[in-house]
Design a protein around this motif. Sequence first.
Motif, PDB file in Angstrom:
ATOM      1  N   ALA A  50       0.833  -1.202   0.000  1.00  0.00           N
ATOM      2  CA  ALA A  50       0.000   0.000   0.000  1.00  0.00           C
ATOM      3  C   ALA A  50       0.868   1.254   0.000  1.00  0.00           C
ATOM      4  O   ALA A  50       0.603   2.210  -0.748  1.00  0.00           O
ATOM      5  N   ASP A  51       1.917   1.256   0.817  1.00  0.00           N
ATOM      6  CA  ASP A  51       2.808   2.410   0.893  1.00  0.00           C
ATOM      7  C   ASP A  51       3.530   2.639  -0.436  1.00  0.00           C
ATOM      8  O   ASP A  51       3.685   3.792  -0.879  1.00  0.00           O
ATOM      9  N   GLN A  75      -9.606  -5.694   5.811  1.00  0.00           N
ATOM     10  CA  GLN A  75      -8.955  -4.608   6.531  1.00  0.00           C
ATOM     11  C   GLN A  75      -7.750  -4.043   5.788  1.00  0.00           C
ATOM     12  O   GLN A  75      -7.220  -2.994   6.163  1.00  0.00           O
ATOM     13  N   ILE A  76      -7.311  -4.710   4.715  1.00  0.00           N
ATOM     14  CA  ILE A  76      -6.202  -4.185   3.908  1.00  0.00           C
ATOM     15  C   ILE A  76      -6.561  -2.812   3.344  1.00  0.00           C
ATOM     16  O   ILE A  76      -5.688  -1.974   3.118  1.00  0.00           O
ATOM     17  N   GLN A  77      -7.852  -2.569   3.136  1.00  0.00           N
ATOM     18  CA  GLN A  77      -8.274  -1.250   2.648  1.00  0.00           C
ATOM     19  C   GLN A  77      -7.811  -0.142   3.585  1.00  0.00           C
ATOM     20  O   GLN A  77      -7.556   0.981   3.145  1.00  0.00           O
ATOM     21  N   GLY A  78      -7.707  -0.443   4.867  1.00  0.00           N
ATOM     22  CA  GLY A  78      -7.272   0.546   5.848  1.00  0.00           C
ATOM     23  C   GLY A  78      -5.788   0.850   5.803  1.00  0.00           C
ATOM     24  O   GLY A  78      -5.331   1.803   6.442  1.00  0.00           O
ATOM     25  N   PHE A  81      -4.279   1.888   3.211  1.00  0.00           N
ATOM     26  CA  PHE A  81      -4.085   2.937   2.211  1.00  0.00           C
ATOM     27  C   PHE A  81      -4.539   4.297   2.734  1.00  0.00           C
ATOM     28  O   PHE A  81      -5.495   4.401   3.510  1.00  0.00           O
ATOM     29  N   ASP A  82      -3.853   5.333   2.279  1.00  0.00           N
ATOM     30  CA  ASP A  82      -4.299   6.706   2.518  1.00  0.00           C
ATOM     31  C   ASP A  82      -5.143   7.202   1.347  1.00  0.00           C
ATOM     32  O   ASP A  82      -5.629   8.331   1.376  1.00  0.00           O
ATOM     33  N   THR A  83      -5.296   6.387   0.316  1.00  0.00           N
ATOM     34  CA  THR A  83      -6.098   6.714  -0.857  1.00  0.00           C
ATOM     35  C   THR A  83      -7.316   5.789  -0.906  1.00  0.00           C
ATOM     36  O   THR A  83      -7.319   4.726  -0.269  1.00  0.00           O
ATOM     37  N   PRO A  84      -8.364   6.142  -1.651  1.00  0.00           N
ATOM     38  CA  PRO A  84      -9.564   5.293  -1.700  1.00  0.00           C
ATOM     39  C   PRO A  84      -9.294   3.915  -2.306  1.00  0.00           C
ATOM     40  O   PRO A  84      -8.512   3.776  -3.254  1.00  0.00           O
ATOM     41  N   VAL A  85      -9.956   2.912  -1.766  1.00  0.00           N
ATOM     42  CA  VAL A  85      -9.870   1.536  -2.273  1.00  0.00           C
ATOM     43  C   VAL A  85     -11.284   1.008  -2.495  1.00  0.00           C
ATOM     44  O   VAL A  85     -12.123   1.062  -1.588  1.00  0.00           O
TER      45      VAL A  85
END
Length: 338
Positions: free
Chosen positions: A134-135, A154-157, A159-163
């Motif tokens: 993600a980073d 929870q992998i969506q969390g 990211f700092d961008t939308p998923v």
Amino acid sequence: MATNSIKLLASDTQRGLAELVAKRYVSKMTSPAEFPHFNIRSLGLPLTPVEIKRDSNKEVSFSIGESIRDEDIYIIMQIGSGIVNDKVLELLIMINACKTASARRITAILPNFPYARQDRKDKSRAPITAKLMADMLTTAGCNHIITMDLHAAQIQGFFDTPVDNLYAEPSVVRYIKENVSVENAIIISPDAGGAKRAASLADRLDLNFALIHKERARANEVSRMVLVGDVTDKICIIVDDMADTCGTLAKAAEILLDNKAKSVIAIVTHGILSGKAIENINKSKLQKVVCTNTVPFEEKMKQCPKLDAIDVSGVLAESIRRLHNGESISFLFRNAPY
């Protein structure tokens, strides 16, 4: 309605899904009530020309064949088994090239998110590689991620961008209705972790579901499996998000048939099919193994007559259209285009 245009990009290898998405993309759609019956196979959008060179030392040189300034970029990347790390780095290079070329927005479409199984620190001094992915994507310049059936939501969390995490379930439901005698079927979860997925699919089809409890001796090796539920004279449909070496599926089929099941098929979202997967499937008692085309496995289908595919290109194409036009994509959580 967006004022800029869409540019679809893909690698020069393993681009089968990208070509299908490009052919199926349509700029305008009928009303949501008509959408499930709308056929978009004859409409298309060309893939943007790119040039990828690989030097003798395996370094990658990438360039885009036309201007993408202020355009909406969608990079479609199928990442399967064998060359995962090469494809990840190639994706990062493509994203950064689009960023430096002044693209307005860059969306990475990763139907099978790499390193999704490494989503937590399960032992001392272990990395959380999904977070690292993600980073890296964000640092490279990615503004949005579209994926399908994340191994852990929870992998969506990370990211700092939308998923946007799409679901293969609507496509799976349609496949089952069209190819299986539903009135005599039962949904099977191969482990406790997939019970929620199996229950959701069973509810959609109005079927019962059973559970197989498994104990692992070590990673990718199952030592003992116990069936919870009655499968007598039933067509068992094992559902899972990922099939790697297929050892679990093969043993699950034996357990089910030993408990007087009529037949067993497996439906998985991501057919990684690494190692001895093809050998395991061919030797197993599975009648059929069905995978979506999130991961390229066309060559493996030639080696295994039990393999079948579910095309999800229509779902991805419609998600691109909706995202580009600023529309909600939650409609795709319950519906899939033809």
